[in-house]
Design an enzyme around this catalytic site. Structure first.
Site, PDB file in Angstrom:
ATOM      1  N   CYS A 114     -39.826  70.319 -74.006  1.00  0.00           N
ATOM      2  CA  CYS A 114     -38.675  71.245 -73.999  1.00  0.00           C
ATOM      3  C   CYS A 114     -38.770  72.292 -75.103  1.00  0.00           C
ATOM      4  CB  CYS A 114     -37.375  70.469 -74.148  1.00  0.00           C
ATOM      5  SG  CYS A 114     -37.137  69.266 -72.840  1.00  0.00           S
ATOM      6  N   HIS A 264     -32.075  75.740 -75.576  1.00  0.00           N
ATOM      7  CA  HIS A 264     -32.635  74.900 -74.523  1.00  0.00           C
ATOM      8  C   HIS A 264     -31.490  74.260 -73.736  1.00  0.00           C
ATOM      9  CE1 HIS A 264     -34.944  72.188 -72.257  1.00  0.00           C
ATOM     10  NE2 HIS A 264     -34.450  71.119 -72.849  1.00  0.00           N
ATOM     11  N   ASN A 294     -32.387  70.796 -66.176  1.00  0.00           N
ATOM     12  CA  ASN A 294     -33.276  70.989 -67.315  1.00  0.00           C
ATOM     13  C   ASN A 294     -34.661  71.360 -66.793  1.00  0.00           C
ATOM     14  OD1 ASN A 294     -34.883  70.757 -69.571  1.00  0.00           O
ATOM     15  ND2 ASN A 294     -34.146  68.731 -70.183  1.00  0.00           N
TER      16      ASN A 294
HETATM   17  N1  ACO Z   1     -25.349  58.354 -61.952  1.00  0.00           N
HETATM   18  C1  ACO Z   1     -24.422  57.393 -62.061  1.00  0.00           C
HETATM   19  N2  ACO Z   1     -24.428  56.468 -63.031  1.00  0.00           N
HETATM   20  C2  ACO Z   1     -25.426  56.523 -63.921  1.00  0.00           C
HETATM   21  C3  ACO Z   1     -26.437  57.500 -63.867  1.00  0.00           C
HETATM   22  C4  ACO Z   1     -26.369  58.427 -62.818  1.00  0.00           C
HETATM   23  N3  ACO Z   1     -27.277  59.416 -62.684  1.00  0.00           N
HETATM   24  N4  ACO Z   1     -27.302  57.305 -64.890  1.00  0.00           N
HETATM   25  C5  ACO Z   1     -26.859  56.255 -65.579  1.00  0.00           C
HETATM   26  N5  ACO Z   1     -25.715  55.784 -64.989  1.00  0.00           N
HETATM   27  C6  ACO Z   1     -24.874  54.662 -65.415  1.00  0.00           C
HETATM   28  C7  ACO Z   1     -25.622  53.656 -66.225  1.00  0.00           C
HETATM   29  O1  ACO Z   1     -26.262  52.708 -65.388  1.00  0.00           O
HETATM   30  C8  ACO Z   1     -24.499  53.046 -67.028  1.00  0.00           C
HETATM   31  O2  ACO Z   1     -23.825  52.110 -66.235  1.00  0.00           O
HETATM   32  P1  ACO Z   1     -23.230  50.749 -66.884  1.00  0.00           P
HETATM   33  O3  ACO Z   1     -22.182  51.219 -67.871  1.00  0.00           O
HETATM   34  O4  ACO Z   1     -22.665  50.060 -65.717  1.00  0.00           O
HETATM   35  O5  ACO Z   1     -24.372  50.065 -67.536  1.00  0.00           O
HETATM   36  C9  ACO Z   1     -23.559  54.201 -67.263  1.00  0.00           C
HETATM   37  O6  ACO Z   1     -23.864  55.181 -66.265  1.00  0.00           O
HETATM   38  C10 ACO Z   1     -23.702  54.817 -68.640  1.00  0.00           C
HETATM   39  O7  ACO Z   1     -25.102  55.034 -68.876  1.00  0.00           O
HETATM   40  P2  ACO Z   1     -25.615  55.675 -70.186  1.00  0.00           P
HETATM   41  O8  ACO Z   1     -27.108  55.826 -70.127  1.00  0.00           O
HETATM   42  O9  ACO Z   1     -25.025  54.935 -71.340  1.00  0.00           O
HETATM   43  O10 ACO Z   1     -24.959  57.094 -70.031  1.00  0.00           O
HETATM   44  P3  ACO Z   1     -24.581  58.094 -71.130  1.00  0.00           P
HETATM   45  O11 ACO Z   1     -23.114  58.187 -71.211  1.00  0.00           O
HETATM   46  O12 ACO Z   1     -25.361  57.880 -72.382  1.00  0.00           O
HETATM   47  O13 ACO Z   1     -25.087  59.435 -70.473  1.00  0.00           O
HETATM   48  C11 ACO Z   1     -26.942  60.934 -70.576  1.00  0.00           C
HETATM   49  C12 ACO Z   1     -26.455  59.583 -70.092  1.00  0.00           C
HETATM   50  C13 ACO Z   1     -26.163  62.022 -69.861  1.00  0.00           C
HETATM   51  C14 ACO Z   1     -28.414  61.116 -70.224  1.00  0.00           C
HETATM   52  C15 ACO Z   1     -26.687  60.989 -72.081  1.00  0.00           C
HETATM   53  O14 ACO Z   1     -27.279  59.893 -72.726  1.00  0.00           O
HETATM   54  C16 ACO Z   1     -27.194  62.223 -72.686  1.00  0.00           C
HETATM   55  O15 ACO Z   1     -26.565  63.261 -72.592  1.00  0.00           O
HETATM   56  N6  ACO Z   1     -28.353  62.158 -73.375  1.00  0.00           N
HETATM   57  C17 ACO Z   1     -29.057  63.310 -73.835  1.00  0.00           C
HETATM   58  C18 ACO Z   1     -30.340  63.280 -73.145  1.00  0.00           C
HETATM   59  C19 ACO Z   1     -30.610  64.456 -72.317  1.00  0.00           C
HETATM   60  O16 ACO Z   1     -29.809  65.306 -72.069  1.00  0.00           O
HETATM   61  N7  ACO Z   1     -31.866  64.516 -71.882  1.00  0.00           N
HETATM   62  C20 ACO Z   1     -32.334  65.583 -71.115  1.00  0.00           C
HETATM   63  C21 ACO Z   1     -33.779  65.633 -71.200  1.00  0.00           C
HETATM   64  S1  ACO Z   1     -34.365  65.621 -72.798  1.00  0.00           S
HETATM   65  C22 ACO Z   1     -34.417  67.114 -73.428  1.00  0.00           C
HETATM   66  O17 ACO Z   1     -34.566  68.073 -72.730  1.00  0.00           O
HETATM   67  C23 ACO Z   1     -34.223  67.252 -74.842  1.00  0.00           C
END
Ligand code: ACO
Length: 337
Positions: A114, A264, A294
């Site tokens: 990224c 980004h 992304n």
């Molecule tokens: N749809 C529905 N439910 C989902 C999905 C989905 N796509 N993905 C995960 N879940 C569920 C999980 O199974 C979990 O369920 P549970 O509570 O029953 O166990 C629940 O949603 C919460 O999962 P988390 O992984 O804890 O979700 P979180 O609230 O952390 O959000 C996210 C995930 C959006 C990826 C967050 O961690 C985030 O914003 N991270 C930043 C990472 C990012 O943006 N990466 C992009 C690429 S990296 C880069 O470019 C820098």
């Protein structure tokens, strides 16, 4: 003679096929509500089977070259940033160079995910300022859709990424041209490999075992991206804010002087958090993740092209850019467009 590096042309391209969150609901046991609430993404673009990374890069490059008002033969180097290459080797820049029919010019592929575009821009800036090159084509291009786990197992990652390409031409100009002060003012590049496995693809690779790739690795899904989303969120917000402040300090620029922030686009919440941490008004940030997801190395030049087309980015504006990605890597840039 002393030179400045000016971004003289910007171009982009996304494949025509749009995949909405509702389309993903049918594949991934996910929901439009979950995706929008946590990421801001509404849709993304996916290529068809016949389209490669360098195909996207080619069209973005031709658009950038046209907008720079130069002939493609004036390009003397290609720097290609991608994490989803046409093939493991050679680098995708070689395929682009052949498609552009520019034999013998130098080609450099870089792998900073990224953060790739800002790394590439920084390298181009240094080559230009050294006086060795005149017009460097900097490309960020990604085909994620062919590498995602499109089953519920991959839903945490597969909803995030889209395909697309962006390119800029960085040109050598004399520093003291009284007409215009457009130039890359500063770039800062960082990495911390201790976090490499928070966001990575284990295979194929020479570190995995006897083979770079085998059936067992495929059965275990090691060829799909793996991410610790919470760790990425925490580090991304901290590092993007840090490197923005740092590049402002280096250039004696106040954040309030910046006309437009091109961040980004990993996640709308990451960008909102950075804005909150630094008291940046949201309207100064040009976000595109809603439309594209992304697109890693393509994100910033693609966003830049959209901002120009929307009339938001105008010649003479002071722009700050920041990115964070796998590696971990992060970087910032300040330029006058
Ligand atoms: N749809 C529905 N439910 C989902 C999905 C989905 N796509 N993905 C995960 N879940 C569920 C999980 O199974 C979990 O369920 P549970 O509570 O029953 O166990 C629940 O949603 C919460 O999962 P988390 O992984 O804890 O979700 P979180 O609230 O952390 O959000 C996210 C995930 C959006 C990826 C967050 O961690 C985030 O914003 N991270 C930043 C990472 C990012 O943006 N990466 C992009 C690429 S990296 C880069 O470019 C820098």
């Amino acid at each position: 003679m002393t030179f400045r590096s000016e971004i003289t042309g910007v171009g982009s391209f996304v494949p025509s096929k749009i995949v909405t969150n509702f389309d993903l609901e049918k594949l991934l046991d996910t929901s439009d509500e979950w995706i929008q609430q946590r990421t801001g993404i509404v849709q993304r673009h996916w290529v068809d089977d016949a389209t490669s990374n360098s195909d996207l890069g080619l069209i973005a490059s031709l658009n950038a070259i046209k907008n720079a008002g130069i002939d493609k033969k004036d390009i003397d180097m290609i720097i290609y940033a991608t994490l989803s290459p046409d093939h493991d080797f050679p680098g995708t820049g070689c395929y682009l160079q052949a498609k552009l029919e520019l034999p013998e010019i130098s080609v450099l592929d870089i792998r900073q995910q990224c953060t790739g575009f800002i790394y590439a821009l920084s390298i181009a800036d240094k080559f230009i300022l050294s006086g060795s090159h005149k017009n460097i084509l900097v490309v960020g291009s990604e085909v994620h859709s062919k590498g995602l786990d499109k089953t519920p197992n991959g839903r945490n990652v597969s909803v995030l990424f889209g395909d697309g390409a962006g390119a800029v031409v960085v040109s050598r100009k004399e520093l003291n041209d009284p007409q215009i002060d457009s130039r890359i003012i500063a770039t800062q590049l960082f990495a911390d490999g201790a976090h490499a496995k928070e966001l990575w693809i284990p295979a194929p690779g020479s570190a995995v075992g006897k083979d770079r790739m085998n059936h067992q690795m495929i059965e275990e899904g090691l060829h799909y991206p793996q991410m610790n989303g919470k760790a990425v969120f925490v580090h991304a917000t901290k590092r993007m804010a840090e490197c923005l402040v740092s590049v402002c300090r280096e250039t004696d620029t106040s954040l309030a002087d910046i006309d437009l922030f091109l961040f980004h686009q990993a996640n709308l919440r990451i960008n909102s958090k950075v804005a909150e941490m630094l008291s940046i008004p949201e309207e100064k940030i040009f976000n595109t993740i809603q439309n594209y997801g992304n697109t890693t190395a393509a994100t910033i030049p693609l966003g830049m092209d959209d901002a120009i087309k929307a009339g938001v980015l105008k010649k003479g504006m002071l722009v700050a850019s920041a990115a964070f990605g796998s590696g971990f890597t992060w970087a910032s840039a300040i330029f006058r467009y």
